[in-house]
Design a protein around this motif. Structure first.
Motif, mmCIF file in Angstrom:
data_model
loop_
_atom_site.group_PDB
_atom_site.id
_atom_site.type_symbol
_atom_site.label_atom_id
_atom_site.label_comp_id
_atom_site.label_asym_id
_atom_site.label_seq_id
_atom_site.Cartn_x
_atom_site.Cartn_y
_atom_site.Cartn_z
ATOM 1 N N GLU A 108 0.825 -1.210 0.000
ATOM 2 C CA GLU A 108 0.000 0.000 0.000
ATOM 3 C C GLU A 108 0.860 1.262 0.000
ATOM 4 N N THR A 109 2.032 1.171 0.572
ATOM 5 C CA THR A 109 2.926 2.343 0.589
ATOM 6 C C THR A 109 3.684 2.529 -0.723
ATOM 7 N N GLY A 110 3.476 1.639 -1.682
ATOM 8 C CA GLY A 110 4.168 1.743 -2.966
ATOM 9 C C GLY A 110 5.513 1.054 -3.013
ATOM 10 N N GLN A 111 5.829 0.257 -2.018
ATOM 11 C CA GLN A 111 7.118 -0.433 -1.981
ATOM 12 C C GLN A 111 6.978 -1.800 -2.640
ATOM 13 N N GLU A 112 7.978 -2.164 -3.454
ATOM 14 C CA GLU A 112 7.973 -3.448 -4.140
ATOM 15 C C GLU A 112 8.584 -4.523 -3.243
ATOM 16 N N VAL A 113 7.883 -5.635 -3.123
ATOM 17 C CA VAL A 113 8.340 -6.767 -2.322
ATOM 18 C C VAL A 113 8.519 -7.948 -3.266
ATOM 19 N N THR A 114 9.733 -8.465 -3.341
ATOM 20 C CA THR A 114 10.051 -9.580 -4.231
ATOM 21 C C THR A 114 10.019 -10.865 -3.435
ATOM 22 N N ARG A 115 9.285 -11.821 -3.941
ATOM 23 C CA ARG A 115 9.188 -13.127 -3.308
ATOM 24 C C ARG A 115 9.991 -14.129 -4.134
ATOM 25 N N PRO A 116 10.956 -14.790 -3.544
ATOM 26 C CA PRO A 116 11.769 -15.738 -4.318
ATOM 27 C C PRO A 116 11.049 -17.070 -4.498
ATOM 28 N N HIS A 117 11.594 -17.873 -5.395
ATOM 29 C CA HIS A 117 11.039 -19.208 -5.618
ATOM 30 C C HIS A 117 11.553 -20.166 -4.546
ATOM 31 N N ILE A 118 10.706 -21.135 -4.187
ATOM 32 C CA ILE A 118 11.054 -22.148 -3.194
ATOM 33 C C ILE A 118 10.584 -23.489 -3.736
ATOM 34 N N LEU A 119 11.525 -24.403 -3.956
ATOM 35 C CA LEU A 119 11.223 -25.745 -4.429
ATOM 36 C C LEU A 119 11.879 -26.748 -3.490
ATOM 37 N N GLY A 120 11.150 -27.809 -3.201
ATOM 38 C CA GLY A 120 11.658 -28.863 -2.333
ATOM 39 C C GLY A 120 11.425 -30.229 -2.935
ATOM 40 N N ILE A 121 12.200 -31.199 -2.498
ATOM 41 C CA ILE A 121 12.062 -32.576 -2.969
ATOM 42 C C ILE A 121 12.167 -33.495 -1.767
ATOM 43 N N GLN A 122 11.321 -34.552 -1.760
ATOM 44 C CA GLN A 122 11.275 -35.502 -0.660
ATOM 45 C C GLN A 122 10.739 -36.827 -1.189
ATOM 46 N N SER A 123 11.356 -37.900 -0.782
ATOM 47 C CA SER A 123 10.933 -39.231 -1.215
ATOM 48 C C SER A 123 10.028 -39.848 -0.157
ATOM 49 N N PRO A 124 9.261 -40.888 -0.501
ATOM 50 C CA PRO A 124 8.414 -41.547 0.516
ATOM 51 C C PRO A 124 9.209 -42.127 1.673
ATOM 52 N N ASP A 125 10.426 -42.638 1.403
ATOM 53 C CA ASP A 125 11.241 -43.171 2.498
ATOM 54 C C ASP A 125 11.680 -42.064 3.443
ATOM 55 N N GLN A 126 12.039 -40.922 2.909
ATOM 56 C CA GLN A 126 12.415 -39.803 3.778
ATOM 57 C C GLN A 126 11.234 -39.319 4.594
ATOM 58 N N ARG A 127 10.039 -39.351 4.010
ATOM 59 C CA ARG A 127 8.854 -38.916 4.746
ATOM 60 C C ARG A 127 8.545 -39.878 5.902
ATOM 61 N N SER A 128 8.719 -41.173 5.669
ATOM 62 C CA SER A 128 8.474 -42.144 6.743
ATOM 63 C C SER A 128 9.535 -42.049 7.833
ATOM 64 N N LEU A 129 10.790 -41.783 7.477
ATOM 65 C CA LEU A 129 11.831 -41.621 8.488
ATOM 66 C C LEU A 129 11.609 -40.361 9.320
ATOM 67 N N LEU A 130 11.127 -39.305 8.666
ATOM 68 C CA LEU A 130 10.835 -38.087 9.417
ATOM 69 C C LEU A 130 9.680 -38.290 10.388
ATOM 70 N N ALA A 131 8.703 -39.125 10.012
ATOM 71 C CA ALA A 131 7.577 -39.401 10.919
ATOM 72 C C ALA A 131 8.022 -40.204 12.133
ATOM 73 N N LYS A 132 9.118 -40.971 12.025
ATOM 74 C CA LYS A 132 9.622 -41.752 13.158
ATOM 75 C C LYS A 132 10.652 -40.986 13.992
#
Length: 450
Positions: free
Chosen positions: A267-291
């Protein structure tokens, strides 16, 4: 017989006259020949015939284009200053560096002197300037540079000349040209072979280099199972997707885009840049994180560099410390179990006491080094804590237990694009995580000191 000698002496006297700037009134030569400057008369009232120079010297050079004047060889300049062949390409590339400009520089050099004097230095300079003009992967340009060599001059005529490396500087230049083609993965064609045979002959070092390239290149051209394309994606999101799939060793790993690059205006006229965010995760990593034990923290580390040809990208890891020995759970091994994970010919466990050499150090083994588990990876346009916190928040949607695990950011100073800080306001959850980080850091430092 004395007439040519008298003519040569007359020409030499004329050159001396033009150099000294003083007129020669009369010169008596052996045999009765006389010389008198134009406009002066002989004592007997006779006039001397004037000698005409060659038509090549008297006629003016044809009109040249501006480009040919810019890349004119240094021997044709009036100031006689020392100009290298690199300056020819710099003059030609004042406005742009394209393939057409590179070809015109080579054409001007070929037309400047029929004997191609200085062709070795010119080819070395051209090989060095090829990446700047973007023609380092063009086989037609390499053949054009080979065509600069004089033909049928460096061909050995007998076995003695072949034995003593006939014209070594020219042969080394030809081998250097082929080595640059080899470094860029360019396979020679039939025209390259014909040019090498015309320039150096069948029994020469450049021809042997050509034969070795043609023997090995077809065999190793498609041996890399994970090739990197010569032209990488210009879109940062696509480049990050390609890089993450290349790092992950699991084909079932899934790439998730948590945020696209965008620019918003407040609203004040200032430009805000949002960078890209990409992630990768396998099913085995997801199960290990749950444990994972919620009492033990996880760490966000990075940035780590990844080189894709001449492009460097950076990625971040979400990992944990190695599991303590008291918390390890060993799985029971059933030797009678025969399944897809075991084989009679290649068992999983072999009880053998391998003898080591006397000089081997048995106190340390690479196999005994344990590292923490890696739960996920990501790439972001900025490497500050606020941007990576959004990645952790996105991981909580698939792994809710991550909200109960303390997260510690161990970030290092990276490149400029990863050092830009975001002005986004922190949420209460992020403030709680920061307080946990401050509490965990002294404990971690004490553990490291111990």
């Amino acid at each position: 017989m004395n007439a040519p000698r008298h003519l040569f002496r007359i020409q030499c006297i004329g050159c001396v006259t033009r150099f000294l700037g003083t007129p020669v009134q009369r010169v008596t030569l052996t045999g009765g020949a006389h010389l008198q400057t134009p406009g002066s008369q002989h004592r007997n009232g006779q006039f001397l015939r004037s000698f005409h120079c060659s038509a090549v010297c008297s006629t003016n050079r044809p009109n040249q284009t501006e480009f040919e004047k810019a890349v004119e060889p240094p021997t044709q300049h009036k100031d006689k200053t020392l100009i290298t062949h690199d300056d020819l390409f710099e003059r030609a590339a004042r406005d742009s560096k394209t393939k057409a400009d590179f070809n015109r520089v080579v054409d001007v050099f070929n037309k400047a002197d029929i004997r191609r004097r200085g062709h070795v230095e010119f080819i070395y300079a051209a090989l060095k300037k090829m990446p700047e003009f973007g023609v380092e992967r063009d086989i037609a340009i390499y053949n054009k540079l080979l065509d600069v060599f004089p033909k049928e001059v460096f061909v050995p005529q007998n076995f003695i000349q072949r034995m003593f490396n006939h014209y070594p500087r020219q042969q080394e230049c030809g081998v250097q040209l082929l080595e640059q083609m080899e470094n860029y993965g360019i396979t020679p064609n039939v025209e390259t072979k014909v040019l090498l045979a015309q320039i150096f002959g069948e029994k020469s070092h450049p021809m042997r280099k050509y034969q070795r390239i043609m023997y090995w290149f077809p065999r190793f051209k498609h041996t890399n199972p994970f090739p990197v394309p010569h032209l990488l994606p210009s879109d940062p999101v696509e480049l990050a997707r390609f890089s993450l799939t290349r790092i992950a060793d699991d084909p079932d790993a899934k790439v998730t885009i948590y945020q696209y690059p965008s620019t918003d205006i407040t609203e004040t006229g200032q430009e805000v840049t949002r960078p890209h965010i990409l992630g990768i995760q396998s099913p085995d990593q997801r199960s290990l994180l749950a444990k994972h034990n919620p009492c033990r923290p996880v760490y966000v580390e990075g940035p780590f560099p990844l080189w894709l040809r001449k492009t460097c990208v950076h990625y971040f890891l979400l990992k944990a410390d190695p599991i303590p020995p008291e918390e390890k759970v060993e799985e029971d091994f059933d030797p009678e179990l025969i399944g897809p994970e075991q084989s009679l010919f290649y068992p999983q466990r072999v009880e053998l006491d391998l003898e080591r050499d006397i000089g081997d150090d048995e106190s340390f083994s690479v196999d005994d080094v344990e590292e923490g588990l890696v739960y996920a990876m990501c790439m972001a346009g900025q490497g500050d804590q606020a941007t990576l916190s959004q990645w952790i928040s996105g991981l909580q949607e698939t792994c809710p237990i991550l909200g109960q695990i303390p997260t510690v950011f161990r970030l290092e100073s990276g490149p400029r694009e990863l050092q830009a800080s975001s002005d986004a306001q922190q949420t209460p959850e992020q403030e709680v995580e920061i307080d946990q980080i401050i509490e965990d850091e002294p404990q971690r430092s004490q553990r490291v000191n111990q």
